[in-house]
Design an enzyme around this catalytic site. Sequence first.
Site, PDB file in Angstrom:
ATOM      1  CG  ASP A  40      33.635  39.368  39.927  1.00 17.91           C
ATOM      2  OD1 ASP A  40      34.406  39.762  40.819  1.00 17.91           O
ATOM      3  OD2 ASP A  40      33.778  39.658  38.732  1.00 17.91           O
ATOM      4  CG  ASP A  41      33.707  42.365  43.233  1.00 15.14           C
ATOM      5  OD1 ASP A  41      34.727  41.679  43.383  1.00 15.14           O
ATOM      6  OD2 ASP A  41      33.708  43.429  42.598  1.00 15.14           O
ATOM      7  CB  CYS A  78      39.101  40.057  40.262  1.00 16.34           C
ATOM      8  SG  CYS A  78      37.787  41.221  40.664  1.00 16.34           S
ATOM      9  CG  HIS A 142      40.304  39.710  35.691  1.00 19.19           C
ATOM     10  ND1 HIS A 142      40.032  40.242  36.935  1.00 19.19           N
ATOM     11  CD2 HIS A 142      40.907  40.706  34.995  1.00 19.19           C
ATOM     12  CE1 HIS A 142      40.417  41.497  36.990  1.00 19.19           C
ATOM     13  NE2 HIS A 142      40.953  41.811  35.821  1.00 19.19           N
ATOM     14  CG  ASP A 339      36.431  37.786  42.776  1.00 18.67           C
ATOM     15  OD1 ASP A 339      35.643  38.289  43.595  1.00 18.67           O
ATOM     16  OD2 ASP A 339      36.608  38.269  41.639  1.00 18.67           O
TER      17      ASP A 339
END
Length: 354
Positions: A40-41, A78, A142, A339
């Site tokens: 993530d990121d 995301c 998410h 993502d």
Amino acid sequence: MTRLTNTLNLNFLGAVILLCAPIAAVAQDDPPNFLLIMVDDLGWTDIGAYGGEIDTPALDALADKAVLFTDFHASVACSPTRSMLLTGTDNHIAGMGNMGELLAPNQIGKPGYEGHLNNRVVTLAEVLRDNGYHTYMAGKWHLGHEPDHYPYNRGFEKTFSMLYGGASHFDDMTGVRELESPAAYTLNGERLWELPPTFYSSRSYADFLMDAIRSNRGNGKPLLGYFALTAPHDPLHVPEPWKSKYQSAYDEGYEVLRQRRVEAAKDIGLVPSNAPVSEMQPQVKPRDTLSKEEQAVEVRGMEVYAGMVDNLDYHIGRVLDFLDDIGELDNTVIFFLSDDGSNGCVANFCLDQS
């Protein structure tokens, strides 16, 4: 991107790393396993194989025998990326034209902007489950907050998921947004209202995924594992020894580190040697205009962020070693990606060492 992330990463928003490790030759009647590792990121120069200085031995070893993508792009956010990965469709077709929590007034209620995976698409998990696969998911979802939209109801038979865009990496369940606190977690389709006191996101998701695979070990069915780590998304949390490992590593500041990463990326051929370096993002202040206290906050943020990346690599390594131990690694196609581009948080907002 801001000071913290713009300096630890060279990518522009939406550019991510992708590794694809192909399997060894197998018989046609031995279907492969699939392991999707989504972080993530993460910026593409965060790992060693792409020129980063952070210790990522598990991913670097994977990269040595993988296909490395150098012009691969994801969405700028995301959940749109996650919807495309899991459905093979454009995110608007899947219902994630925008993240659900960021829908603009003119998007609400419109087709393609449902804010969750809609019923016009099927997921990879649903397709593989219906074709004889075990399907497991651990980490960030998410893609919908209501029970019908839980991963357990979209094809995953065993799930331990955090439903929102971000949350504390420890057991306090604090969400990154006030309206999403406490953060929502589910276990096999049931809402969780507390986490064990030993919870740390990267470790706990790895543990669950390995336990899920182990629970059906030996019954002859192939597997899909979706390992959706929430690190290194803010807040910046990491336990020891990673919390202290990079102390003083970034004392020279983000501008020096940024230049080093540019040179490293050029040295290994990821960026043409004559490519111009983009300007720093306009919201990033030159380091020499910051006070000593502000500089210290930025440095500490970089240290903890590096520790988080190092730590997630460690737990990815645990999962890969586990697959090797049970004799499944050579029959597993592994994808590793982020993502979206690096997180746009500011260190003094994201830094919460807990």
